[in-house]
Design an enzyme around this catalytic site. Structure first.
Site, PDB file in Angstrom:
ATOM      1  N   ASP A  66       7.780   4.025   1.710  1.00 25.46           N
ATOM      2  CA  ASP A  66       6.836   3.240   2.010  1.00 25.46           C
ATOM      3  C   ASP A  66       7.374   1.791   2.252  1.00 25.46           C
ATOM      4  OD1 ASP A  66       5.496   5.604   1.388  1.00 25.46           O
ATOM      5  OD2 ASP A  66       4.097   4.734  -0.115  1.00 25.46           O
ATOM      6  N   GLU A  93       3.827   9.771   8.700  1.00 25.52           N
ATOM      7  CA  GLU A  93       2.853  10.289   7.718  1.00 25.52           C
ATOM      8  C   GLU A  93       1.340   9.892   8.121  1.00 25.52           C
ATOM      9  OE1 GLU A  93       4.521   9.051   3.620  1.00 25.52           O
ATOM     10  OE2 GLU A  93       2.595   8.230   3.597  1.00 25.52           O
TER      11      GLU A  93
END
Length: 866
Positions: free
Chosen positions: A461, A531
């Site tokens: 992330d 994702e």
């Protein structure tokens, strides 16, 4: 590239002492382990690691395992996934260390037989004792992704030996295994020896860390070169010389070597030293749909002047991976020079790290059956090399890298960057950077030999700090330069390496099918979305009954939401709002579970189809997620019980190698060719039917599509409100009239309308929804089913004996008497519809033993069947 096989090698060698002995073996220390809380054991390592210590009242276990996983397997904690039973597992027994203990037998030991204990993974720290002596302490043995090679030559005894390992749990701030917001955290924080333990013995010189690299003539694909790096270690006090020889299908070689006492030297062999390493017409390794994942075997033999001293057998695939930027600056990946559209899912292990060989293979059967070519691992999953071996065999690419578990303070348990929304995370201090660099080096050496490995990621992330990224890249500069490196799976620009070239812009919650082609600024079908997905994928009824207590099954309540994800994702609100608006509020559990599969199907199909149809602007997509660490309602294509949902069959349909699809955003029919061969001479039939099954459009056209491309073949006019719903049927055949692709859509006259002004990283809202409620009053269709069972499969023929569409048929394979679902299963097709008068035969494959001695029976359910 190669994969390193753990072998049991029975061979006779002459050691430097001159006595013929059994010199080389690698033994897996898997069975006969016992575990017990250190708090309840008065003895310490010196006593516990003596042969004959009475551990009969300890818990039996196997390795690999976690403590909690072992106790669950023993039935100490039961029905852990039903309702909120996970919360009944106490945490306090796992705040203290636990002992792992085993006894094992070796045929020969002594000062002239170099012997080492190899630990592939311990979570999180350990003291290791062998035969009453401490081998290593937790000051050295710590870090979940480090591997440990411990010399036990002086301690190992011929005959029985005792090994005791005191494992300490991870603490807040430790860089350990984590499930972030995907599932609850295990009570023991996955404490244990979670990867394999091996005893390795060799002669005076051993073969270590073999690494095969391959390059391919990407223009012709008719030539390749092999490079072998292998480290030779002289364990003796005298000089050694001898030969390293190898044999593989392209030829053989023999190379001399010399080593000084205790010297460790890496041999570098390429086609200048080994003519056979220049390969003509190589059998290349390819990912799914581009070719066969061909593997080649190499046997290495190491000799000294006195005889055989070590051997290894290696399996490798000849292939070369790379990366590219498309015209818009989005990153994509190549295999053997061919651009590849990544279509995959995010893999996660069982939350208690219980690795089962058959379960793993069944999941790879599912991955291939869905026509996916990639899995992404957030972390270095796998309790053994088995996961990666399967990826090699099946032609499934694997993306691996650091987990976002370490990038968020609430999960890591220590502060991160004080700047709000900082793009960097992970290791800040030099001590933490050194630890993560050691993680990376050990995992690269553990995994680099698999042809399926596509990329190393240094962040998820977030991206690492500049100092950390430089340190990580320095590790890769020596350990593996053959693969692309991503600074992050999110779109960041690193001061060290520049733009990542990929994006992680959501959505993570429900979006309507038209989102993927209409959105041009966020998670839509452009670039590589690493994702993303449509949030909840409700499991079928049988799974729901295993997850939710009977008194909580209906209506939907907090027990359902407990089995969602955590934090923002612990609710089905967005999904249910859209479902009720589009399909109407369900009146029973059975109705909701069945109709949810239609919502699952169209959501997954739309995402994968949009990325396929938008190539080359789209370079890849990873569905968040592929599977489940536990039974859940969200982020999965099949569930923890291996039950395929509508999302599974939607993905399988969308990712066909040659595929015809409908774009709900722009009302067009598109043809996608994912293969390396052009598709010519095809015929596409397009039929549109109204709610009464009357044909509104029936059009046939000739189509073709070049290799690895997509295009629009037909523009459709807007639907009129004359019928509230329509059915679009697409049938593609090749030049010989053989079926290539068929696809069926349910469309509403009132369409979904997105509201970009209400977009967030979680999802884009709608200002209004499509209205499919007329599906609930469709005319009844009559379908007759015939079953023809054979060993390991059943052929099912369905005949629509009515003049109405038989909408959304679901087939389930059951045990005839018990009426329990048989899993895993591979249906040719499922969740499909039949046109009036249509006859279709589909096949289901399964393992006969899963019937438990009963006969198979197929159950049929349909939206508008009697």
């Amino acid at each position: 590239m190669l994969r390193y096989l753990v072998l049991s090698l029975a061979l006779v060698a002459t050691l430097w002492g001159g006595n013929p002995q059994k010199a080389a073996s690698t033994s897996l220390l898997k069975d006969s382990w016992h575990i017990y809380s250190a708090q309840r054991v008065e003895a310490e390592g010196a006593e516990l690691s003596v042969v004959g210590f009475d551990s009969s009242d300890w818990y039996p276990a196997q390795v690999p395992s976690t403590v909690c996983g072992s106790l669950i397997e023993l039935g100490i904690y039961k029905d852990i996934f039903l309702g909120k039973n996970l919360e009944l597992i106490p945490v306090h027994p796992f705040l203290q260390p636990w002992w792992y203990r085993t006894e094992f037998t070796v045929e020969q030991a002594g000062a002239k037989i170099p012997s080492r204990l190899l630990f592939d993974g311990i979570n999180y720290k350990a003291d290791i004792w062998l035969n009453g002596q401490k081998v290593a302490g937790r000051d050295k043995v710590h870090g979940v992704w480090k591997t440990f090679d411990l010399d036990v030559t002086a301690l190992l005894m011929q005959g029985k030996n005792a090994l005791a390992v005191k494992v300490y749990p991870p603490q807040m701030g430790d860089f350990t295994i984590g499930f972030v917001d995907w599932s609850p955290q295990p009570a023991d924080s996955n404490m244990g020896i979670f990867r394999e333990v091996r005893l390795r013995q060799s002669g005076v010189v051993s073969l270590e860390e073999p690494f095969v690299r391959t390059t391919v003539d990407k223009r012709s694909l008719k030539a390749a070169e092999i490079v072998l790096d292998v480290t030779l270690v002289n364990h003796g006090d005298g000089p050694q010389q001898g030969t390293l020889s190898g044999r593989f299908e392209q030829g053989q070689f023999e190379m001399p070597y010399t080593l000084q006492p205790r010297e460790r030297r890496t041999l570098h062999l390429d086609s200048r030293q080994v003519a056979a390493f220049k390969v003509a017409n190589p059998r290349l390794w390819w990912p799914l749909h581009l070719g066969e994942p061909n593997l080649t075997h190499l046997a290495l033999t190491l000799r000294t002047e006195k005889g055989l001293t070590d051997t290894q057998e290696i399996t490798f695939g000849i292939r070369e991976v790379g990366e590219f930027l498309n015209a818009e600056g989005h990153k994509g990946f190549t295999v053997n020079g061919k651009h590849l559209l990544i279509r995959g899912g995010a893999w996660v292990d069982d939350m208690f790290l219980r690795e089962d060989a058959r379960n793993l293979e069944s999941q790879f059967d599912y991955i291939r059956h869905m026509n996916l070519n990639t899995i992404r691992l957030e972390g270095y999953w796998g309790c053994s090399q088995r996961l990666y071996d399967l990826a090699d065999r099946y032609g499934i690419l694997v993306m691996v890298g650091f987990s976002c578990q370490w990038e968020w303070p609430e999960y890591l348990g220590k502060p991160q960057d004080k700047i709000p929304d900082s793009p960097v995370g992970g290791a800040y201090s030099r001590k933490d950077r050194d630890l993560l660099a050691a993680y990376l080096g050990d995992q690269v050496r553990w995994l680099r030999n698999h042809p399926s490995l596509l990329v190393w990621a240094l962040g998820s992330d977030k991206m690492p700090t500049p100092d950390a990224e430089r340190q990580y890249r320095a590790v890769l500069a020596t350990a593996d330069t053959t693969r692309p490196i991503l600074s992050s799976f999110k779109h960041f620009t690193s001061e060290v390496s520049g733009p990542s070239g990929v994006k992680m812009t959501g959505p993570y919650d429900y979006v309507t099918p038209n989102y993927w082609s209409l959105d041009k600024a966020n998670g839509g079908a452009f670039g590589f979305n690493t994702e993303t997905g449509s949030g909840p994928q409700i499991p079928p009824l049988a799974s729901l009954k295993k997850m939710i207590p009977e008194n909580k099954l209906w209506p939907i309540n907090e027990a359902w939401e407990y089995h969602c994800a955590r934090r923002e994702f612990g609710t089905l609100f967005t999904y249910l709002t859209a479902f009720n608006a589009r399909y109407g509020e369900a009146k029973s559990l059975e109705e909701f579970a069945f109709k949810a599969q239609a919502a699952n199907y169209e959501a997954a199909r739309a995402m994968f189809e949009a990325f396929g149809a938008n190539r080359p602007k789209a370079t890849g997509v990873i569905h968040w997620m592929l599977n489940g660490a536990w039974p859940k309602m969200i982020w999965q294509l099949y569930d923890h019980y291996l039950t395929p949902s509508g999302a599974f069959y939607g993905a399988r349909k969308a990712c066909e190698p040659i595929h015809v699809s409908y774009d709900p955003g722009f009302h067009r029919v598109q043809l996608v060719n994912d293969t390396l061969e052009g598709f010519k001479g095809g015929t596409l039939r397009v039929r549109l039917l109204d709610a009464a099954s009357r044909v509104v459009v029936d059009q046939t056209l000739k189509v073709e599509q070049a290799a690895q491309g997509a295009k629009t073949v037909l523009e459709l006019t807007a639907l009129t409100p004359a019928s509230p719903v329509y059915f679009l049927d697409l049938r593609l055949v090749d030049a010989k009239g053989r079926a290539v692709s068929n696809n069926f859509y349910w469309l509403a006259a009132k369409t979904d309308v997105l509201d970009p002004a209400r977009n967030s990283w979680m999802a884009m809202a709608n200002s209004s929804y499509a209205d499919f409620k007329a599906l609930n009053t469709l005319p009844v269709a009559k379908v007759r089913m015939e079953q023809q069972p054979e060993k390991g499969e059943v052929s099912v023929t369905l005949r629509n004996e009515s003049d109405k569409v038989a909408f959304f048929l679901e087939l389930q394979l059951m045990k005839e008497k018990a009426q329990e679902m048989v899993l895993p299963v591979l249906w040719d097709d499922n969740n499909f519809s039949l046109l009036p008068g249509e006859v279709r035969t589909v096949r289901v494959r399964f393992e006969p033993a899963d019937l438990g001695g009963e006969a198979p029976r197929v159950n049929l359910q349909g939206w508008n069947l009697k």
